[in-house]
Write a protein that holds these residues in place. Structure first.
Motif, PDB file in Angstrom:
ATOM      1  N   SER B  44      -6.446   7.608   2.344  1.00  0.00           N
ATOM      2  CA  SER B  44      -7.640   6.773   2.476  1.00  0.00           C
ATOM      3  C   SER B  44      -8.172   6.393   1.099  1.00  0.00           C
ATOM      4  CB  SER B  44      -8.730   7.520   3.252  1.00  0.00           C
ATOM      5  OG  SER B  44      -8.240   7.898   4.504  1.00  0.00           O
ATOM      6  N   LEU B  45      -8.197   7.376   0.211  1.00  0.00           N
ATOM      7  CA  LEU B  45      -8.696   7.094  -1.140  1.00  0.00           C
ATOM      8  C   LEU B  45      -7.788   6.108  -1.859  1.00  0.00           C
ATOM      9  CD1 LEU B  45      -9.882  10.652  -2.302  1.00  0.00           C
ATOM     10  CD2 LEU B  45     -11.301   8.663  -1.766  1.00  0.00           C
ATOM     11  N   ALA B  46      -6.475   6.279  -1.681  1.00  0.00           N
ATOM     12  CA  ALA B  46      -5.524   5.358  -2.320  1.00  0.00           C
ATOM     13  C   ALA B  46      -5.731   3.935  -1.795  1.00  0.00           C
ATOM     14  CB  ALA B  46      -4.091   5.818  -2.044  1.00  0.00           C
ATOM     15  N   PHE B  47      -5.878   3.835  -0.484  1.00  0.00           N
ATOM     16  CA  PHE B  47      -6.080   2.521   0.133  1.00  0.00           C
ATOM     17  C   PHE B  47      -7.378   1.892  -0.369  1.00  0.00           C
ATOM     18  CE2 PHE B  47      -7.318   0.060   4.104  1.00  0.00           C
ATOM     19  CZ  PHE B  47      -6.452  -0.979   3.855  1.00  0.00           C
ATOM     20  N   LEU B  48      -8.407   2.724  -0.422  1.00  0.00           N
ATOM     21  CA  LEU B  48      -9.714   2.249  -0.869  1.00  0.00           C
ATOM     22  C   LEU B  48      -9.641   1.799  -2.324  1.00  0.00           C
ATOM     23  CD1 LEU B  48     -12.639   2.112   0.243  1.00  0.00           C
ATOM     24  CD2 LEU B  48     -13.045   4.329  -0.801  1.00  0.00           C
ATOM     25  N   ALA B  49      -9.021   2.621  -3.178  1.00  0.00           N
ATOM     26  CA  ALA B  49      -8.956   2.316  -4.609  1.00  0.00           C
ATOM     27  C   ALA B  49      -8.157   1.034  -4.853  1.00  0.00           C
ATOM     28  CB  ALA B  49      -8.325   3.489  -5.354  1.00  0.00           C
ATOM     29  N   LEU B  50      -6.992   0.925  -4.207  1.00  0.00           N
ATOM     30  CA  LEU B  50      -6.164  -0.271  -4.393  1.00  0.00           C
ATOM     31  C   LEU B  50      -6.875  -1.517  -3.865  1.00  0.00           C
ATOM     32  CD1 LEU B  50      -2.679   1.194  -3.404  1.00  0.00           C
ATOM     33  CD2 LEU B  50      -3.332   0.326  -5.658  1.00  0.00           C
ATOM     34  N   GLY B  51      -7.477  -1.379  -2.693  1.00  0.00           N
ATOM     35  CA  GLY B  51      -8.196  -2.516  -2.098  1.00  0.00           C
ATOM     36  C   GLY B  51      -9.353  -2.962  -2.972  1.00  0.00           C
ATOM     37  N   LEU B  52     -10.107  -1.967  -3.471  1.00  0.00           N
ATOM     38  CA  LEU B  52     -11.255  -2.304  -4.333  1.00  0.00           C
ATOM     39  C   LEU B  52     -10.776  -2.944  -5.631  1.00  0.00           C
ATOM     40  CD1 LEU B  52     -13.565   0.822  -3.874  1.00  0.00           C
ATOM     41  CD2 LEU B  52     -13.976  -1.507  -3.080  1.00  0.00           C
ATOM     42  N   GLY B  53      -9.678  -2.410  -6.153  1.00  0.00           N
ATOM     43  CA  GLY B  53      -9.120  -2.969  -7.390  1.00  0.00           C
ATOM     44  C   GLY B  53      -8.744  -4.430  -7.198  1.00  0.00           C
ATOM     45  N   VAL B  81      -2.072  -3.670   2.176  1.00  0.00           N
ATOM     46  CA  VAL B  81      -1.939  -3.174   3.553  1.00  0.00           C
ATOM     47  C   VAL B  81      -0.462  -2.919   3.863  1.00  0.00           C
ATOM     48  CG1 VAL B  81      -2.166  -3.821   5.993  1.00  0.00           C
ATOM     49  CG2 VAL B  81      -4.057  -4.220   4.417  1.00  0.00           C
ATOM     50  N   LEU B  82       0.394  -3.863   3.470  1.00  0.00           N
ATOM     51  CA  LEU B  82       1.834  -3.742   3.739  1.00  0.00           C
ATOM     52  C   LEU B  82       2.432  -2.484   3.113  1.00  0.00           C
ATOM     53  CD1 LEU B  82       3.288  -7.337   3.375  1.00  0.00           C
ATOM     54  CD2 LEU B  82       3.563  -5.797   5.321  1.00  0.00           C
ATOM     55  N   LEU B  83       1.879  -2.089   1.999  1.00  0.00           N
ATOM     56  CA  LEU B  83       2.420  -0.935   1.286  1.00  0.00           C
ATOM     57  C   LEU B  83       1.833   0.382   1.802  1.00  0.00           C
ATOM     58  CD1 LEU B  83       4.414  -0.996  -1.103  1.00  0.00           C
ATOM     59  CD2 LEU B  83       2.462  -0.528  -2.599  1.00  0.00           C
ATOM     60  N   VAL B  84       0.515   0.423   1.925  1.00  0.00           N
ATOM     61  CA  VAL B  84      -0.152   1.708   2.196  1.00  0.00           C
ATOM     62  C   VAL B  84      -0.225   2.037   3.683  1.00  0.00           C
ATOM     63  CG1 VAL B  84      -2.291   3.018   1.909  1.00  0.00           C
ATOM     64  CG2 VAL B  84      -1.515   1.492   0.092  1.00  0.00           C
ATOM     65  N   VAL B  85      -0.619   1.055   4.499  1.00  0.00           N
ATOM     66  CA  VAL B  85      -0.882   1.354   5.916  1.00  0.00           C
ATOM     67  C   VAL B  85       0.365   1.879   6.650  1.00  0.00           C
ATOM     68  CG1 VAL B  85      -1.539   0.318   8.141  1.00  0.00           C
ATOM     69  CG2 VAL B  85      -2.924  -0.092   6.096  1.00  0.00           C
ATOM     70  N   PRO B  86       1.542   1.252   6.497  1.00  0.00           N
ATOM     71  CA  PRO B  86       2.717   1.805   7.194  1.00  0.00           C
ATOM     72  C   PRO B  86       3.052   3.224   6.752  1.00  0.00           C
ATOM     73  CG  PRO B  86       3.161  -0.416   6.471  1.00  0.00           C
ATOM     74  CD  PRO B  86       1.877  -0.006   5.825  1.00  0.00           C
ATOM     75  N   ILE B 135      -8.888   2.241   7.814  1.00  0.00           N
ATOM     76  CA  ILE B 135      -8.710   0.806   7.521  1.00  0.00           C
ATOM     77  C   ILE B 135     -10.068   0.104   7.472  1.00  0.00           C
ATOM     78  CG2 ILE B 135      -7.829  -1.362   8.508  1.00  0.00           C
ATOM     79  CD1 ILE B 135      -5.422   0.346   9.542  1.00  0.00           C
ATOM     80  N   THR B 136     -10.914   0.429   8.422  1.00  0.00           N
ATOM     81  CA  THR B 136     -12.230  -0.209   8.471  1.00  0.00           C
ATOM     82  C   THR B 136     -13.030   0.136   7.215  1.00  0.00           C
ATOM     83  OG1 THR B 136     -12.157   0.141  10.846  1.00  0.00           O
ATOM     84  CG2 THR B 136     -14.271  -0.515   9.945  1.00  0.00           C
ATOM     85  N   THR B 157     -12.550 -13.795   8.472  1.00  0.00           N
ATOM     86  CA  THR B 157     -11.214 -13.602   7.886  1.00  0.00           C
ATOM     87  C   THR B 157     -10.954 -12.122   7.650  1.00  0.00           C
ATOM     88  OG1 THR B 157     -11.560 -15.678   6.732  1.00  0.00           O
ATOM     89  CG2 THR B 157      -9.698 -14.364   6.007  1.00  0.00           C
ATOM     90  N   MET B 158     -11.992 -11.461   7.124  1.00  0.00           N
ATOM     91  CA  MET B 158     -11.835 -10.037   6.844  1.00  0.00           C
ATOM     92  C   MET B 158     -11.651  -9.252   8.147  1.00  0.00           C
ATOM     93  SD  MET B 158     -11.402  -8.638   4.097  1.00  0.00           S
ATOM     94  CE  MET B 158     -11.968  -7.836   2.641  1.00  0.00           C
ATOM     95  N   LEU B 159     -12.401  -9.633   9.164  1.00  0.00           N
ATOM     96  CA  LEU B 159     -12.278  -8.963  10.460  1.00  0.00           C
ATOM     97  C   LEU B 159     -10.877  -9.186  11.045  1.00  0.00           C
ATOM     98  CD1 LEU B 159     -15.714  -9.620  12.224  1.00  0.00           C
ATOM     99  CD2 LEU B 159     -14.721  -7.411  11.610  1.00  0.00           C
ATOM    100  N   TRP B 160     -10.386 -10.415  10.877  1.00  0.00           N
ATOM    101  CA  TRP B 160      -9.041 -10.738  11.376  1.00  0.00           C
ATOM    102  C   TRP B 160      -7.988  -9.900  10.657  1.00  0.00           C
ATOM    103  CZ3 TRP B 160      -7.062 -12.345  15.531  1.00  0.00           C
ATOM    104  CH2 TRP B 160      -5.776 -12.899  15.585  1.00  0.00           C
ATOM    105  N   LEU B 161      -8.147  -9.814   9.332  1.00  0.00           N
ATOM    106  CA  LEU B 161      -7.201  -9.006   8.557  1.00  0.00           C
ATOM    107  C   LEU B 161      -7.267  -7.538   8.983  1.00  0.00           C
ATOM    108  CD1 LEU B 161      -5.148  -8.781   6.244  1.00  0.00           C
ATOM    109  CD2 LEU B 161      -7.071  -8.390   4.684  1.00  0.00           C
ATOM    110  N   ALA B 162      -8.497  -7.073   9.229  1.00  0.00           N
ATOM    111  CA  ALA B 162      -8.642  -5.683   9.681  1.00  0.00           C
ATOM    112  C   ALA B 162      -7.952  -5.498  11.034  1.00  0.00           C
ATOM    113  CB  ALA B 162     -10.120  -5.321   9.783  1.00  0.00           C
ATOM    114  N   GLY B 163      -8.128  -6.479  11.907  1.00  0.00           N
ATOM    115  CA  GLY B 163      -7.500  -6.397  13.235  1.00  0.00           C
ATOM    116  C   GLY B 163      -5.988  -6.351  13.133  1.00  0.00           C
ATOM    117  N   LEU B 164      -5.427  -7.229  12.296  1.00  0.00           N
ATOM    118  CA  LEU B 164      -3.961  -7.246  12.119  1.00  0.00           C
ATOM    119  C   LEU B 164      -3.475  -5.942  11.478  1.00  0.00           C
ATOM    120  CD1 LEU B 164      -3.237 -10.892  10.858  1.00  0.00           C
ATOM    121  CD2 LEU B 164      -3.126  -9.978  13.181  1.00  0.00           C
ATOM    122  N   SER B 165      -4.266  -5.443  10.524  1.00  0.00           N
ATOM    123  CA  SER B 165      -3.882  -4.190   9.859  1.00  0.00           C
ATOM    124  C   SER B 165      -3.864  -3.054  10.873  1.00  0.00           C
ATOM    125  CB  SER B 165      -4.873  -3.851   8.734  1.00  0.00           C
ATOM    126  OG  SER B 165      -4.955  -4.924   7.833  1.00  0.00           O
TER     127      SER B 165
END
Lengths: 296, 293
Positions: B44-53, B81-86, B135-136, B157-165
């Motif tokens: 979660s922290l990695a996802f958050l850090a990369l996303g924020l970056g 998302v493609l890298l971290v979420v899977p 993810i949220t 757009t962000m909600l859509w991306l969250a939904g797809l993720s």
């Protein structure tokens, strides 16, 4: 309560349980007795519906293979060692399993008190001793007051004190109209808790006997091996002969063949005569004769 | 005596909780466990850090470009998302059943009045809840950064991306749970999960490229082969959502736009939902047949 017909369980070419049939009535207690690998745990896992098998098993009239969930709702199961989320607190574990068993309200204090672990509700499972874990597993098994308890070598991982306490507790519980099916390789547990005994060997039933006959069957021909100082052996031999025993010397002690119901009598006689015994063990006639041969 | 006759004669009243009750109980337990797990926190922290970056850099570099800046950020986030979420979903799912089996916990759980279907669904829902929370949180924090930077974020757009993720996470979680049901040891399950992640993220693209060159795959086959990879389905769907086009993918993208056009979102959706449903069903079947020890 339980009916097992022609149960066979194979693991590859190895037959862990072969053509086992048994029945357990309400309020009755049945021991599965045998050494390691005799098939006790396999039978218990089949009764719980955890393994696939040939034959039929019904619990409370419900086929475990077809209606396993409802059949298991009649069973309280205690494993050899409670393996569950270690960082769960005791109250969380009790609440979780109460929900899974459909128990709407749980009096946690009464539940834990009932099995002798009062005031442990706030502890994490990993902080409990082995004996306490087993008592917690028993508390979980008793949730919902199931008519059948299934125990799989529940004292195997406990020390002597823990074992005695748990057996005493189980003895009290089994006297409350519950059926009890349990596996053990300890004769003392079997005689304390069972009414009937299924004696197993290599996955097959050797004999099914009432517990009093089990004692006779098990004890017939036992040999008491007494380790005692050399100077007192002659006196001990004479004393024991005088009371109808047929002792023989074997170099480090005395071998005394004893009937099933008189295994402790030689010890008592020697104690009364102030003849000290350093140690003793109970041997089968075969082991005793092997010992004699090796010594010779 | 037949089993039915026996049941009629000896039936003892038995009450077991309903399926939904058991699934929710197990899901809640699994969710709490997952949220407490150190590995999950690290992901979660990695996802958050990369996303924020990505959000910060993107917003800073676009200045007042507004929505176009946000589109660039979204494209960056798609890659994160493609890298971290899977990886997160596969490894979480892979540990779910095999870990419990190895520790002996599964045996005790299945000795209770629960069915194996309930156990799989409960675990799946609980872990899915944890992934959705992660993810949220991650994408929500990115939106916040963008808003604070003055970029005109479009919540839809962000909600859509969250939904797809989330759909991508659920599909990978299904695969992870299937791997977990198949494996005897947790380490093997997690190792297989990581291998699959590598295969889907890196090897799949290379494989399709190599296959195209070696076997001269027609463009239709190339597109359909790409669609079979849930990561690619997610990427194409996300890009299609931003741009209403997947021309950026080259000939296959152009072919897909020309041939399927309006049906494309349905095809992407079918691919991802197929990857959710099929592995999960297989996991239930495998788990029902395997010993809990």
């Amino acid at each position: 309560m339980i009916r097992v017909d022609h149960l066979t369980k194979k693991f590859g070419s190895f037959t862990a349980a072969g053509d086992i049939s048994l029945a357990l009535a309400r309020g009755e207690s049945l021991a599965l007795w045998g050494s390691n690998g005799a098939g006790k745990t396999t039978i218990i896992r089949c009764v719980l519906g955890l393994l696939s098998f040939e034959g039929t098993i019904s619990v409370g009239g419900r086929d475990i293979a077809r209606d396993g969930k409802r059949a298991r709702s009649l069973i309280g199961y205690v494993p050899q060692e409670l393996a569950f989320y270690d960082d769960l607190r005791v109250w969380e574990a009790v609440t979780l399993f109460a929900r899974l068993k459909g128990v709407a309200r749980v009096d946690l204090d009464a539940t834990l008190d009932h099995v002798g672990i009062p005031d442990q509700g706030g502890k994490r499972i990993r902080e409990l001793s082995g004996g306490m874990k087993q008592r917690l597993a028993l508390a979980i098994a008793l949730l919902g007051d199931p008519p059948l308890l299934v125990l799989d070598e529940v004292t195997a991982s406990l020390d002597v004190c823990g074992r005695a306490e748990l057996v005493a507790l189980l003895g009290r519980l089994s006297g409350q109209g519950r059926s009890l099916l349990f596996a053990s390789h300890r004769a003392d547990e079997v005689t304390s808790l069972a009414q009937r005994v299924l004696m197993l060997e290599k996955g097959r039933v050797n004999a099914e006997v009432p517990v009093n006959q089990f004692v006779a069957k098990l004890g017939a021909g036992s040999v008491l091996h007494l380790h005692m100082p050399a100077p007192s052996r002659a006196l001990a031999m004479e004393l024991l002969r005088g009371h109808g025993f047929a002792p023989t010397l074997n170099g480090v002690g005395i071998l005394v063949p004893v009937p099933a119901t008189q295994k402790a009598v030689p010890l008592r006689l020697l104690a009364e005569a102030r003849l000290s015994v350093d140690d003793f063990e109970l041997l089968s006639p075969r082991d005793a004769s092997l010992g004699q041969e090796n010594h010779a | 005596m037949s089993a039915t006759a026996l049941e009629t004669r000896e039936a003892v009243e038995a009450h077991a909780p309903g399926m939904i009750s058991n699934v929710l109980t197990l899901a809640w337990r699994e969710l709490r466990d997952a949220l407490r797990a150190r590995s999950f926190l690290l992901y979660s922290l990695a996802f958050l850090a990369l996303g924020l970056g990505v959000s910060y850099v993107s917003a800073a570099s676009t200045g007042s470009l507004g929505l176009s800046g946000f589109g660039r950020t979204t494209a960056g986030l798609i890659n994160i998302v493609l890298l971290v979420v899977p990886l997160m979903a596969l490894s979480t799912g892979a540990g779910a059943i095999a870990g419990d089996r190895e520790r002996g916990m599964l045996l005790f759980l299945l000795a209770q009045p629960v069915s194996r279907l309930e156990v799989v669904l409960g675990k799946y829902l609980g872990l899915a809840g944890a992934l959705v929370a992660c993810i949220t949180l991650g994408l929500g924090a990115c939106s916040l950064v963008l808003a604070l930077q003055g970029g005109a974020t479009e919540p839809r757009t962000m909600l859509w991306l969250a939904g797809l993720s989330i759909l991508l996470a659920l599909s990978m979680l299904s695969v992870g749970v299937l791997v977990s049901a198949l494996a005897r040891r947790a380490s093997v399950a997690v190792g297989t999960g990581v291998f699959l992640w590598l295969a889907l993220v890196f090897v799949s693209d290379l494989g399709i490229m190599a296959g195209t060159l070696a076997m001269r795959l027609p463009v239709k086959s190339l597109f359909l082969a790409t669609l079979c990879n849930p990561l690619q389905a997610f990427k194409m769907w996300a890009l299609h959502s931003i741009d209403a086009s997947i021309d950026v993918l080259g000939p296959a993208g152009l072919y897909a736009m020309d041939t399927y056009h309006d049906a494309l979102p349905w095809m992407f959706g079918a691919s991802l939902i197929g990857w959710i449903v099929v592995p999960l069903l297989l996991a239930v079947v495998v788990f029902s047949k395997r010993s809990p020890v």
